[in-house]
Design a protein around this motif. Structure first.
Motif, mmCIF file in Angstrom:
data_model
loop_
_atom_site.group_PDB
_atom_site.id
_atom_site.type_symbol
_atom_site.label_atom_id
_atom_site.label_comp_id
_atom_site.label_asym_id
_atom_site.label_seq_id
_atom_site.Cartn_x
_atom_site.Cartn_y
_atom_site.Cartn_z
ATOM 1 N N GLN A 21 47.029 -6.792 -6.304
ATOM 2 C CA GLN A 21 47.680 -7.726 -7.224
ATOM 3 C C GLN A 21 46.937 -9.145 -7.221
ATOM 4 O O GLN A 21 46.466 -9.710 -6.147
ATOM 5 N N GLN A 22 46.781 -9.800 -8.208
ATOM 6 C CA GLN A 22 46.013 -10.715 -8.596
ATOM 7 C C GLN A 22 44.618 -11.028 -7.680
ATOM 8 O O GLN A 22 44.736 -11.721 -6.858
ATOM 9 N N VAL A 47 53.430 -11.715 -10.201
ATOM 10 C CA VAL A 47 53.397 -11.587 -11.922
ATOM 11 C C VAL A 47 53.538 -10.404 -12.544
ATOM 12 O O VAL A 47 53.220 -9.289 -11.653
ATOM 13 N N ASP A 48 54.057 -10.286 -13.557
ATOM 14 C CA ASP A 48 54.226 -8.999 -14.247
ATOM 15 C C ASP A 48 52.879 -8.462 -15.118
ATOM 16 O O ASP A 48 52.832 -7.462 -15.623
ATOM 17 N N ASP A 49 52.044 -9.727 -15.563
ATOM 18 C CA ASP A 49 51.115 -9.294 -16.431
ATOM 19 C C ASP A 49 49.643 -9.611 -15.897
ATOM 20 O O ASP A 49 49.044 -10.252 -16.393
ATOM 21 N N ASP A 50 49.697 -8.938 -14.702
ATOM 22 C CA ASP A 50 48.183 -9.245 -14.013
ATOM 23 C C ASP A 50 47.152 -8.465 -14.952
ATOM 24 O O ASP A 50 47.218 -7.230 -15.124
ATOM 25 N N PRO A 51 46.162 -9.031 -15.373
ATOM 26 C CA PRO A 51 45.256 -8.227 -16.382
ATOM 27 C C PRO A 51 44.186 -7.377 -15.628
ATOM 28 O O PRO A 51 44.074 -7.577 -14.313
ATOM 29 N N GLU A 52 43.916 -6.447 -16.323
ATOM 30 C CA GLU A 52 42.895 -5.503 -15.771
ATOM 31 C C GLU A 52 41.503 -5.938 -15.840
ATOM 32 O O GLU A 52 41.006 -6.849 -16.717
#
Length: 567
Positions: free
Chosen positions: A340-341, A479-484
């Motif tokens: 994550q992150q 966070v919910d929108d951790d980018p790929e």
């Protein structure tokens, strides 16, 4: 170090501060509530004063860099003379691909190579073995024969570069191939520099990768030590590795104690072989983890040097300064990296790397921020290397030796780690009736190390799950929108290409020479002779990794851990 009257005055003033100024702040909403402790669980006081290090003897406990007890560093000038060696772990796919990464890292300023091997190579299997299917080149480079080593170091001057090999059960085979490469190139063996991990005791304690049982594994380690002392004096034949003990879940104290115990066991085994302690000890190196609690890690590294110097003298009668001077490589904590992150890992790695430098490491590997997701990308590797370079060139911490010395907190923690680690070592020695070697082997057999590490790992995980131990981006600030991110992928054709090369090697080599070399190796093993010379000859005949390791497995069989002891 402090006058008794001054200490009494400081204690009195501290008590007044606690009951006055500090007590008034206990209801202050700005003071954080909850647990104040290191990652390993060592309690951290609100304030440290000279009273916390009242028993500190400067000459006996600290001294000067390059002098016993080496608390302040193994060398007098430390990084003012030369920066630590910057090693970035590299290895994937075939030898060609890893050679390309090696060259890239050297061009980017790396000062030492560190080789990662795939799982079949680590376990002594050839790439065409059915058990290797799907794993060839996946988590490191595939090495089946001397041909792969020739390609791996193509265009690299092995007389000048220092190379680390992170491999254990099959480490003597890789070492033999490297020596064979040097002979082939006309490089004098005494010029070879580098480190072979080759720490089988920690495999049985923590990492759980082995081919043959503990005692013959230990004998094979000592074969490489004996050969290296005579033939490759600048090459470290064992890197006694606490890193994997910590990654398995141990505390910092357990990591230090169990690592030193393994090192002492190798010294004792070599002495039984007839080698003097002052021949063996200078060629031992150590490998530690650096985790998130910066002050604890600095204290661990400083205590490690002090404990080692003291016990090498007291227990083994070491006389040469080089025999008491603990030298170590550090790697930042892979276990601390989060999927994550992942960019948060850059900060974690920076703190961990800084702890290694403040603690006086001799070489350093910084993990890449995307390693919790895949093998590191070139971008992530560059950031990891630049992290070290910024610490070395911009932070200023390398300008003075042991810059945190004298900190009441650091000195108190150093003393605490020293005391607790020494207690562990004495327990292990007692388990072996005065022999650390026997104590380590007994601890492996009865699951002592497993129980200790498992308990620490469980306690840490419980704290994370309860939120008592904060992991940023995981159990707090998620966070919910951790980018790929774009990740490094191993070429899917690597296994096919590696197996084709192996088939070509087998087709082109002299089968009679291979059979004769393997017979000589089997005879040496059966006679209890040092196996390394025969391994070098077998490597030169292009015998494969699997063929050589099968000789040992046929003689000693395999090993199964007792039920209930595994992590």
């Amino acid at each position: 170090m402090y006058d008794e009257d001054d200490l009494a005055s400081i204690r009195e003033a501290h008590d007044a501060w606690e009951t006055g100024t500090a007590a008034g702040a206990s209801d202050d909403p700005d003071e954080r509530k909850g647990r104040f402790a290191t990652v390993s669980g060592l309690e951290v006081d609100r304030l440290y004063t000279p009273a916390d290090v009242a028993d500190l003897d400067y000459e006996a406990d600290l001294g000067f860099p390059g002098e016993e007890p080496y608390t302040r560093g193994p060398y007098p000038t430390m990084y003012r003379g030369r920066a630590w060696t910057m090693r970035q772990f590299a290895g994937f796919g075939t030898a060609e691909e890893t050679n390309e990464r090696f060259r890239y890292l050297v061009e980017e300023g790396q000062t030492g190579l560190s080789t990662a091997f795939d799982m079949p190579s680590l376990m002594g299997l050839d790439s065409d073995d059915p058990l290797a299917d799907g794993e060839v080149g996946r988590e490191g480079v595939a090495v089946d024969s001397l041909r792969d080593v020739e390609i791996l170091f193509d265009g690299i001057d092995i007389a000048e570069v220092s190379t680390s090999f992170t491999i254990n059960p099959s480490a003597p085979v890789i070492y033999a191939m490297y020596v064979a490469l040097a002979d082939e190139r006309g490089v004098p063996r005494e010029r070879l520099r580098g480190t072979l991990q080759n720490d089988m005791l920690k495999e049985f304690i923590a990492q759980k990768e082995w081919v043959i049982p503990p005692e013959p594994s230990l004998d094979l380690v000592t074969d490489t030590v004996e050969f290296a002392v005579r033939e490759t004096p600048k090459f470290y034949p064992v890197s006694v590795s606490g890193y994997h003990i910590r990654e398995a879940g141990s505390t910092a104290v357990q990591e230090l104690a169990f690592t030193l115990a393994d090192g002492f066991a190798y010294v004792e085994d070599a002495r039984e072989r007839g080698l003097a302690v002052d021949e063996v000890a200078p060629q031992l190196s150590f490998f530690f983890n650096s985790h998130n609690s910066l002050l604890e890690e600095v204290a661990k590294f400083r205590a490690a040097r002090r404990v080692y110097a003291r016990l090498m003298g007291e227990w083994y009668g070491a006389e040469r300064p080089a025999s008491k001077r603990l030298k170590f490589h550090t790697q930042t904590a892979g276990q601390s990296l989060t999927a994550q992150q992942p960019l948060n890992n850059v900060v974690r790695v920076t703190i961990q790397a800084l702890a290694g430098v403040l603690g006086g490491t001799q070489s350093l590997h910084t993990n890449s921020f995307d390693e919790a997701l895949a093998l590191p990308s070139e971008e992530a590797v560059r950031v990891a290397l630049r992290t070290q370079q910024i610490i070395a060139e911009e932070s200023g911490v390398a300008d003075t030796v042991d810059p945190l010395a004298g900190s009441f907190a650091v000195e108190a923690l150093t003393d605490e780690v020293d005391e607790k680690a020494t207690a562990y070592l004495e327990t292990i020695r007692e388990m072996g009736d005065g022999s650390v070697r026997a104590g380590v082997l007994a601890g492996i057999e009865d699951g002592y190390f497993d129980r200790e590490i498992r308990g620490a790992a469980y306690d840490y995980q419980r704290r994370v799950e309860s939120g008592e131990e904060v992991v940023v981006g995981v159990n707090r600030y998620a966070v919910d929108d951790d980018p790929e991110r774009e990740l490094h992928r191993v070429d899917e054709t690597a296994q096919r290409r590696q197996r084709e090369r192996l088939a070509a090697v087998k087709a082109e080599r002299d089968d009679a020479a291979v059979e004769a070399a393997l017979s000589e190796l089997a005879a040496a093993v059966e006679a209890g002779e040092n196996a390394v010379p025969a391994l070098v000859d077998a490597a030169k005949a292009y015998a494969t990794m699997g063929e050589m390791m099968d000789v040992f497995a046929s003689r000693f069989g395999t090993y199964r851990e007792r039920a209930g002891t595994a992590l």
